[in-house]
Design a protein around this motif. Structure first.
Motif, PDB file in Angstrom:
ATOM      1  N   GLU A  73       0.834  -1.207   0.000  1.00 60.97           N
ATOM      2  CA  GLU A  73       0.000   0.000   0.000  1.00 60.97           C
ATOM      3  C   GLU A  73       0.869   1.256   0.000  1.00 60.97           C
ATOM      4  O   GLU A  73       0.597   2.213  -0.728  1.00 60.97           O
ATOM      5  N   ALA A  74       1.924   1.245   0.790  1.00 62.21           N
ATOM      6  CA  ALA A  74       2.823   2.409   0.836  1.00 62.21           C
ATOM      7  C   ALA A  74       3.475   2.642  -0.527  1.00 62.21           C
ATOM      8  O   ALA A  74       3.552   3.782  -1.004  1.00 62.21           O
ATOM      9  N   ARG A  75       3.929   1.570  -1.153  1.00 59.07           N
ATOM     10  CA  ARG A  75       4.548   1.705  -2.485  1.00 59.07           C
ATOM     11  C   ARG A  75       3.533   2.188  -3.512  1.00 59.07           C
ATOM     12  O   ARG A  75       3.858   2.993  -4.386  1.00 59.07           O
ATOM     13  N   ALA A  76       2.299   1.686  -3.410  1.00 56.22           N
ATOM     14  CA  ALA A  76       1.258   2.080  -4.359  1.00 56.22           C
ATOM     15  C   ALA A  76       0.970   3.575  -4.277  1.00 56.22           C
ATOM     16  O   ALA A  76       0.894   4.264  -5.296  1.00 56.22           O
ATOM     17  N   TRP A  77       0.821   4.093  -3.054  1.00 58.56           N
ATOM     18  CA  TRP A  77       0.542   5.530  -2.909  1.00 58.56           C
ATOM     19  C   TRP A  77       1.751   6.365  -3.318  1.00 58.56           C
ATOM     20  O   TRP A  77       1.591   7.455  -3.889  1.00 58.56           O
ATOM     21  N   ALA A  78       2.950   5.870  -3.076  1.00 60.13           N
ATOM     22  CA  ALA A  78       4.145   6.591  -3.525  1.00 60.13           C
ATOM     23  C   ALA A  78       4.167   6.672  -5.053  1.00 60.13           C
ATOM     24  O   ALA A  78       4.527   7.703  -5.629  1.00 60.13           O
ATOM     25  N   THR A  79       3.745   5.590  -5.694  1.00 59.09           N
ATOM     26  CA  THR A  79       3.695   5.571  -7.163  1.00 59.09           C
ATOM     27  C   THR A  79       2.648   6.551  -7.680  1.00 59.09           C
ATOM     28  O   THR A  79       2.913   7.307  -8.622  1.00 59.09           O
ATOM     29  N   VAL A  80       1.470   6.560  -7.071  1.00 57.68           N
ATOM     30  CA  VAL A  80       0.414   7.490  -7.494  1.00 57.68           C
ATOM     31  C   VAL A  80       0.884   8.931  -7.307  1.00 57.68           C
ATOM     32  O   VAL A  80       0.691   9.782  -8.179  1.00 57.68           O
TER      33      VAL A  80
END
Length: 81
Positions: A36-43
């Motif tokens: 989840e942390a990586r996903a939001w960083a990507t967004v």
């Protein structure tokens, strides 16, 4: 005082994108919290943060030229005959 929902400034499309990216990371065996942390960083990297009014607004407008990068005329190559 902070908003009750930390993701309130994100559009539904950004939320869907983050969920899809997180699922991909989880399928690769990344723990749920890290995914989840990586996903939001990507967004955030792709979209520049939340798009709702009051979002981060960190990105410069698309038409703004980078500072100190004025277009210099190109030198012509001399040809030898």
């Amino acid at each position: 005082m902070a908003s009750k929902d930390p993701k309130a400034k994100y559009t539904p499309k950004q939320k869907r994108k983050a969920a899809h990216i997180a699922e991909g990371y989880e399928a690769q065996g990344v723990p749920e919290a890290e995914a989840e942390a990586r996903a939001w960083a990507t967004v955030n990297k792709q979209d520049g943060g939340g798009k709702q009014p009051g979002g981060s607004g960190r990105k410069a407008p698309a038409k703004a030229a980078p500072a100190g990068k004025a277009a210099a005329p190109r030198k012509r190559k001399e040809t030898v005959h």
